[in-house]
Design an enzyme around this catalytic site. Sequence first.
Site: not given
Ligand code: NCD
Length: 305
Positions: A51-52, A80, A101, A129
Site C-alpha cells: 500500500r504505502t 553494497k 521506508r 509511520h
Molecule cells: C503498516 C506498516 O507498514 O507499518 N502497513 C501500512 O503501511 N499500511 C502496518 C503493518 O505492516 O502491519
Amino acid sequence: MRHMIDPLDFSVEEVDKLLALANDIAADPSNYRDVCRYKKLATLFYEPSTRTRLSFEAAMLNLGGSVLGFSSADSSSASKGETVADTIRVVSCYADICAMRHPKEGAPLRASMYSKIPVINAGDGGHQHPTQTLTDLMTIKRRLGRLNDFTIGLCGDLKFGRTVHSLIKSLSRYTGIRFILISPEELKVPDYVIREVLQPKGLPYEEVSSLEEVMPQLDILYMTRVQKERFFNEEDYIRLKDSYILTEEKMKLAKEKMAVLHPLPRVNEIELSVDDDPRAAYFEQVQNGVYVRMALIMTLLGLAD
Ligand code: NCD
C-alpha cells in the site's frame, strides 16, 4: 524546505489544511492531474510494502508527475554497504521529493539531514509511520465528522506497531479523546508513548486485555497485525499472533456507528465476514491514503496554495 518525518512535524492547523485539500482532491481528482507535471518522486523502500509504496506512486502519477525508485534493500546499493546519507545525496540529484521506508528507526530522519529534497518517512522500523496517520485521520474525520470527542480502542500489537505510535501522538493534540489500549501483556504500548505523550498531557487512557469488554464504549476500533518481522523468536510470535480476532459475533457488541480501521495488511485479526459490515472502514482507508499522499506531495513541493 520541509520534510515529514514525525506526525508532529505539521501543526494541527497544517494537518487540517492538508485534510481539506485531500477532501477536495477526493471530490474530483481530475482537477489535480497536471499539478506535478515534470516533477519526480523517488520511492526508497528498504522494507516490504504494498500500500504505502504503491499509493505514493499512484499519488504522484495522479498529479501528472513521474516516479522512480527501488522496492527492496537487495536491489539498491545498500546491499553494497552504501549509507543512507550517501544514498539520499545521490537521489537528491535525480528526484524532487522522496518517500523512504527503512527497518532502522530514525533512518529517514538521518536522510533528511543530508537531503536537498523533501523526505517523507514511509515507516521506520517499529517507530513511526506519519503518512498512515494522515490516512487514519482523514478516514476518522469522514466517518465521525470530527477529530475530537471520541473513544478509540487500539487493539493488537501496540508494542511494535508504528502506525499505533504515530496515531496516538497525533491524536494527543485534539480534545476529548479517550484511549483504550487493548493488547496482551507482552505487546503493550512502549513506555515512552505513555511517558512522553499520554501522561504529560493528562490524557485519559486505560490498558486492558479484553476486546469484548470495552467494545460497547468504542467510537473507533483500530485493529493491527502482530508484527512478525520485529519478533526475536518465532515461538513468541506463534503464541501471540491470534490474540485478537474480530468476528461478526463481536461486532454485535459495538455501537451502530463505530468505525473499524486497520492499516493493513490483515493476517487473521479481522474475519472476512466483517468486510461486509458497513462499519468496516479499512478499504476506504486505502483509498483515502492516495488522496492524503497527493495532498502531502503538493504541500511539501510548495504547490498547494
Ligand atoms: C503498516 C506498516 O507498514 O507499518 N502497513 C501500512 O503501511 N499500511 C502496518 C503493518 O505492516 O502491519
